[in-house]
Design a protein around this motif. Structure first.
Motif, PDB file in Angstrom:
ATOM      1  N   LYS A  43       0.836  -1.207   0.000  1.00  0.00           N
ATOM      2  CA  LYS A  43       0.000   0.000   0.000  1.00  0.00           C
ATOM      3  C   LYS A  43       0.868   1.252   0.000  1.00  0.00           C
ATOM      4  O   LYS A  43       2.042   1.211   0.338  1.00  0.00           O
ATOM      5  CB  LYS A  43      -0.922   0.008   1.219  1.00  0.00           C
ATOM      6  N   SER A  63      -9.712   7.015  10.627  1.00  0.00           N
ATOM      7  CA  SER A  63      -9.738   5.666  11.184  1.00  0.00           C
ATOM      8  C   SER A  63      -9.021   5.555  12.527  1.00  0.00           C
ATOM      9  O   SER A  63      -9.193   4.547  13.239  1.00  0.00           O
ATOM     10  CB  SER A  63      -9.126   4.670  10.203  1.00  0.00           C
ATOM     11  N   LYS A  87      -5.849  -2.376  16.129  1.00  0.00           N
ATOM     12  CA  LYS A  87      -6.538  -3.330  15.266  1.00  0.00           C
ATOM     13  C   LYS A  87      -5.535  -3.936  14.291  1.00  0.00           C
ATOM     14  O   LYS A  87      -4.518  -3.304  13.977  1.00  0.00           O
ATOM     15  CB  LYS A  87      -7.636  -2.617  14.479  1.00  0.00           C
ATOM     16  N   GLU A  89      -5.632  -4.028  11.214  1.00  0.00           N
ATOM     17  CA  GLU A  89      -5.437  -3.120  10.073  1.00  0.00           C
ATOM     18  C   GLU A  89      -4.519  -1.941  10.384  1.00  0.00           C
ATOM     19  O   GLU A  89      -4.175  -1.169   9.480  1.00  0.00           O
ATOM     20  CB  GLU A  89      -6.789  -2.610   9.554  1.00  0.00           C
ATOM     21  N   ASP A  90      -4.093  -1.799  11.629  1.00  0.00           N
ATOM     22  CA  ASP A  90      -3.098  -0.786  11.978  1.00  0.00           C
ATOM     23  C   ASP A  90      -1.678  -1.276  11.709  1.00  0.00           C
ATOM     24  O   ASP A  90      -0.717  -0.510  11.843  1.00  0.00           O
ATOM     25  CB  ASP A  90      -3.214  -0.395  13.455  1.00  0.00           C
ATOM     26  N   SER A 124      -4.376 -10.704  15.435  1.00  0.00           N
ATOM     27  CA  SER A 124      -5.818 -10.852  15.734  1.00  0.00           C
ATOM     28  C   SER A 124      -6.062 -11.967  16.735  1.00  0.00           C
ATOM     29  O   SER A 124      -5.183 -12.724  17.078  1.00  0.00           O
ATOM     30  CB  SER A 124      -6.575 -11.121  14.443  1.00  0.00           C
TER      31      SER A 124
END
Length: 124
Positions: A43, A63, A87, A89-90, A124
């Motif tokens: 990304k 976010s 999270k 996604e961090d 997670s």
């Protein structure tokens, strides 16, 4: 010459916390607006948070609002990023950036000084 060195990254479980630090060399740190950016694998680098040179004004990417807090200690030439409720996604490499201006920016190309980055991994 201004140098930025990040520290504090690591592996944490979802819901956990980390505090990143960015130590800045040079006697004019108080005249730099500072920002944190991050880049996940595959990304583009994205804006996370920024603070003006007095610390009176901050701005966050949507976010991370309510979870992350940017702050600075001009006496210690250091800017911090407190990250709570992390999270998966961090997960990313987090970079500290500085620009010699009162005002911060959300655009990476408006920062002239960068650290080497510190890895944050949230499981997670």
């Amino acid at each position: 010459q201004v140098q930025l060195v990040e520290s504090g990254g690591g592996l944490v479980q979802a819901g956990g916390s980390l505090r990143l630090s960015c130590a800045v060399s040079g006697r004019t740190f108080s005249r730099y607006a500072m920002g944190w950016f991050r880049q996940a694998p595959g990304k583009e680098r994205e804006f996370v948070a920024a603070i003006n040179w007095t610390g009176a004004s901050t701005y966050y990417e949507d976010s991370v609002k309510g979870r992350f807090t940017i702050s600075r200690d001009n006496a210690k030439n250091t800017v911090y990023l407190q990250m709570n409720s992390l999270k998966p996604e961090d997960t990313a490499v987090y970079y500290c950036a500085g620009r010699r201006d009162y005002y911060y920016s959300t655009k990476s190309n408006e920062y002239g000084y960068w650290g080497q980055g510190t890895q944050v991994t949230v499981s997670s």
